[in-house]
Design a protein around this motif. Structure first.
Motif, PDB file in Angstrom:
ATOM      1  N   PHE A  10       0.835  -1.206   0.000  1.00 34.98           N
ATOM      2  CA  PHE A  10       0.000   0.000   0.000  1.00 34.98           C
ATOM      3  C   PHE A  10       0.871   1.257   0.000  1.00 34.98           C
ATOM      4  O   PHE A  10       0.574   2.216  -0.695  1.00 34.98           O
ATOM      5  CB  PHE A  10      -0.939  -0.002   1.203  1.00 34.98           C
ATOM      6  N   LEU A  11       1.936   1.242   0.775  1.00 36.49           N
ATOM      7  CA  LEU A  11       2.838   2.396   0.802  1.00 36.49           C
ATOM      8  C   LEU A  11       3.566   2.543  -0.531  1.00 36.49           C
ATOM      9  O   LEU A  11       3.743   3.663  -1.025  1.00 36.49           O
ATOM     10  CB  LEU A  11       3.839   2.262   1.953  1.00 36.49           C
ATOM     11  N   ASP A  12       3.988   1.427  -1.106  1.00 27.97           N
ATOM     12  CA  ASP A  12       4.616   1.480  -2.430  1.00 27.97           C
ATOM     13  C   ASP A  12       3.649   2.051  -3.463  1.00 27.97           C
ATOM     14  O   ASP A  12       4.046   2.820  -4.337  1.00 27.97           O
ATOM     15  CB  ASP A  12       5.079   0.092  -2.869  1.00 27.97           C
ATOM     16  N   GLY A  13       2.374   1.683  -3.360  1.00 25.23           N
ATOM     17  CA  GLY A  13       1.368   2.206  -4.282  1.00 25.23           C
ATOM     18  C   GLY A  13       1.133   3.696  -4.121  1.00 25.23           C
ATOM     19  O   GLY A  13       0.827   4.391  -5.080  1.00 25.23           O
ATOM     20  N   MET A  14       1.298   4.197  -2.896  1.00 22.89           N
ATOM     21  CA  MET A  14       1.116   5.616  -2.639  1.00 22.89           C
ATOM     22  C   MET A  14       2.345   6.431  -3.060  1.00 22.89           C
ATOM     23  O   MET A  14       2.230   7.621  -3.358  1.00 22.89           O
ATOM     24  CB  MET A  14       0.847   5.854  -1.150  1.00 22.89           C
ATOM     25  N   ALA A  15       3.489   5.808  -3.129  1.00 20.63           N
ATOM     26  CA  ALA A  15       4.756   6.503  -3.373  1.00 20.63           C
ATOM     27  C   ALA A  15       4.734   7.458  -4.560  1.00 20.63           C
ATOM     28  O   ALA A  15       5.146   8.618  -4.429  1.00 20.63           O
ATOM     29  CB  ALA A  15       5.895   5.494  -3.509  1.00 20.63           C
ATOM     30  N   PRO A  16       4.261   7.055  -5.736  1.00 16.06           N
ATOM     31  CA  PRO A  16       4.303   7.985  -6.870  1.00 16.06           C
ATOM     32  C   PRO A  16       3.215   9.061  -6.848  1.00 16.06           C
ATOM     33  O   PRO A  16       3.217   9.951  -7.691  1.00 16.06           O
ATOM     34  CB  PRO A  16       4.124   7.064  -8.088  1.00 16.06           C
ATOM     35  N   LEU A  17       2.311   9.011  -5.883  1.00 17.90           N
ATOM     36  CA  LEU A  17       1.214   9.975  -5.828  1.00 17.90           C
ATOM     37  C   LEU A  17       1.604  11.293  -5.164  1.00 17.90           C
ATOM     38  O   LEU A  17       0.818  12.227  -5.146  1.00 17.90           O
ATOM     39  CB  LEU A  17       0.015   9.373  -5.086  1.00 17.90           C
ATOM     40  N   VAL A  18       2.767  11.347  -4.590  1.00 18.21           N
ATOM     41  CA  VAL A  18       3.244  12.565  -3.944  1.00 18.21           C
ATOM     42  C   VAL A  18       4.524  13.017  -4.638  1.00 18.21           C
ATOM     43  O   VAL A  18       5.191  12.251  -5.317  1.00 18.21           O
ATOM     44  CB  VAL A  18       3.477  12.362  -2.425  1.00 18.21           C
ATOM     45  N   HIS A  19       4.825  14.284  -4.464  1.00 20.04           N
ATOM     46  CA  HIS A  19       6.034  14.822  -5.103  1.00 20.04           C
ATOM     47  C   HIS A  19       6.868  15.559  -4.073  1.00 20.04           C
ATOM     48  O   HIS A  19       6.333  16.427  -3.379  1.00 20.04           O
ATOM     49  CB  HIS A  19       5.655  15.765  -6.245  1.00 20.04           C
ATOM     50  N   PRO A  20       8.150  15.234  -3.935  1.00 17.29           N
ATOM     51  CA  PRO A  20       8.826  14.161  -4.656  1.00 17.29           C
ATOM     52  C   PRO A  20       8.276  12.811  -4.223  1.00 17.29           C
ATOM     53  O   PRO A  20       7.687  12.694  -3.145  1.00 17.29           O
ATOM     54  CB  PRO A  20      10.289  14.319  -4.249  1.00 17.29           C
ATOM     55  N   PHE A 145      -3.940   9.837   6.418  1.00 19.75           N
ATOM     56  CA  PHE A 145      -3.051  10.765   7.111  1.00 19.75           C
ATOM     57  C   PHE A 145      -1.745  10.951   6.335  1.00 19.75           C
ATOM     58  O   PHE A 145      -1.296  12.080   6.103  1.00 19.75           O
ATOM     59  CB  PHE A 145      -2.747  10.283   8.530  1.00 19.75           C
ATOM     60  N   LEU A 146      -1.112   9.853   5.958  1.00 16.77           N
ATOM     61  CA  LEU A 146       0.186   9.940   5.272  1.00 16.77           C
ATOM     62  C   LEU A 146       0.079  10.665   3.934  1.00 16.77           C
ATOM     63  O   LEU A 146       0.940  11.487   3.597  1.00 16.77           O
ATOM     64  CB  LEU A 146       0.777   8.543   5.074  1.00 16.77           C
ATOM     65  N   HIS A 147      -0.985  10.393   3.188  1.00 18.53           N
ATOM     66  CA  HIS A 147      -1.167  11.073   1.904  1.00 18.53           C
ATOM     67  C   HIS A 147      -1.302  12.579   2.108  1.00 18.53           C
ATOM     68  O   HIS A 147      -0.663  13.377   1.420  1.00 18.53           O
ATOM     69  CB  HIS A 147      -2.400  10.512   1.186  1.00 18.53           C
ATOM     70  N   ARG A 148      -2.094  12.972   3.082  1.00 19.48           N
ATOM     71  CA  ARG A 148      -2.275  14.410   3.331  1.00 19.48           C
ATOM     72  C   ARG A 148      -1.004  15.043   3.890  1.00 19.48           C
ATOM     73  O   ARG A 148      -0.672  16.178   3.542  1.00 19.48           O
ATOM     74  CB  ARG A 148      -3.463  14.624   4.268  1.00 19.48           C
ATOM     75  N   PHE A 149      -0.302  14.329   4.733  1.00 17.87           N
ATOM     76  CA  PHE A 149       0.952  14.839   5.282  1.00 17.87           C
ATOM     77  C   PHE A 149       1.955  15.108   4.151  1.00 17.87           C
ATOM     78  O   PHE A 149       2.557  16.181   4.084  1.00 17.87           O
ATOM     79  CB  PHE A 149       1.535  13.825   6.281  1.00 17.87           C
ATOM     80  N   TYR A 150       2.142  14.152   3.272  1.00 16.81           N
ATOM     81  CA  TYR A 150       3.131  14.290   2.203  1.00 16.81           C
ATOM     82  C   TYR A 150       2.692  15.235   1.099  1.00 16.81           C
ATOM     83  O   TYR A 150       3.541  15.778   0.385  1.00 16.81           O
ATOM     84  CB  TYR A 150       3.494  12.920   1.619  1.00 16.81           C
ATOM     85  N   ARG A 151       1.410  15.471   0.949  1.00 21.47           N
ATOM     86  CA  ARG A 151       0.924  16.402  -0.071  1.00 21.47           C
ATOM     87  C   ARG A 151       0.898  17.842   0.415  1.00 21.47           C
ATOM     88  O   ARG A 151       0.839  18.765  -0.388  1.00 21.47           O
ATOM     89  CB  ARG A 151      -0.497  16.014  -0.513  1.00 21.47           C
ATOM     90  N   ASP A 152       0.936  18.044   1.704  1.00 23.40           N
ATOM     91  CA  ASP A 152       0.849  19.390   2.265  1.00 23.40           C
ATOM     92  C   ASP A 152       2.175  20.128   2.058  1.00 23.40           C
ATOM     93  O   ASP A 152       3.237  19.588   2.357  1.00 23.40           O
ATOM     94  CB  ASP A 152       0.526  19.303   3.762  1.00 23.40           C
TER      95      ASP A 152
END
Length: 186
Positions: A10-20, A145-152
């Motif tokens: 799941f974390l690997d799948g989320m990896a390319p959705l954030v930048h960097p 949480f992690l997606h929002r944290f890394y996108r902020d």
């Protein structure tokens, strides 16, 4: 018999959705000694890998009990966790330890552990649960949480807002007693 559930995919799948892109370093840890070997500052394996040493989030996926986690081999008590993470938040490092495990912050012992962990390790914050959690329900909470944290653009400034938005948009987070303890709380 050989079923293996892991959050890594799941974390690997989320990896390319954030930048960097999110860097995911996965380690199977079966003991306090193994965790310390990986984390111990400054000589631990993590601190010798440039792409890992300043990661903003350290995500621990274990089974949990109040103020401890459980590997397949042994229980890792709160004092051993704090020893493994000693110095983790020193100097310029801003980081959060995410306890993705049931019950770690449960009751007086769990809450005292969470606060002591922040004080003694110097991390910015800890996130975890104070109840038994369903694996999938907690995973949804964690990923949100992690997606929002890394996108902020300013996650440290907006940490409480990010956390509150998870509880607003995913009511199960409150039922799971998903908690955030920051330096300001201790």
């Amino acid at each position: 018999m050989f079923q293996d559930f892991s959050v890594k995919a799941f974390l690997d799948g989320m990896a390319p959705l954030v930048h960097p892109p999110l860097t995911v370093a996965h380690r199977f840890v079966d003991s306090a000694a193994g965790l310390t070997y990986y984390l111990r500052r400054p000589g631990g394996v993590m601190w010798r890998q440039k792409e890992l040493f300043d990661a903003p989030v350290f995500y621990l996926a274990f089974h949990g009990r109040p103020a401890s986690v459980r590997t397949v081999v042994e229980r890792i008590a709160g004092d051993e966790l704090m020893e493994a993470f000693a110095g983790y938040g020193e100097n310029r490092y801003r980081n959060l330890v995410y306890f993705a495990a049931c019950n770690v912050f449960r009751g007086k012992a769990g809450l005292e552990f969470a606060k002591a962990f922040v004080r003694q390790t110097g991390v910015q914050a800890v996130v975890g649960y104070a109840t038994p959690v369903d694996w999938m329900a907690s995973l949804v909470c964690d990923l949100l949480f992690l997606h929002r944290f890394y996108r902020d653009p300013s996650p440290w400034k907006n940490l409480r807002k990010i956390f509150a938005s998870v509880h607003r948009d995913y009511p199960a987070a409150r039922r799971l007693k998903h908690m955030l303890i920051t330096r300001r709380d201790v």
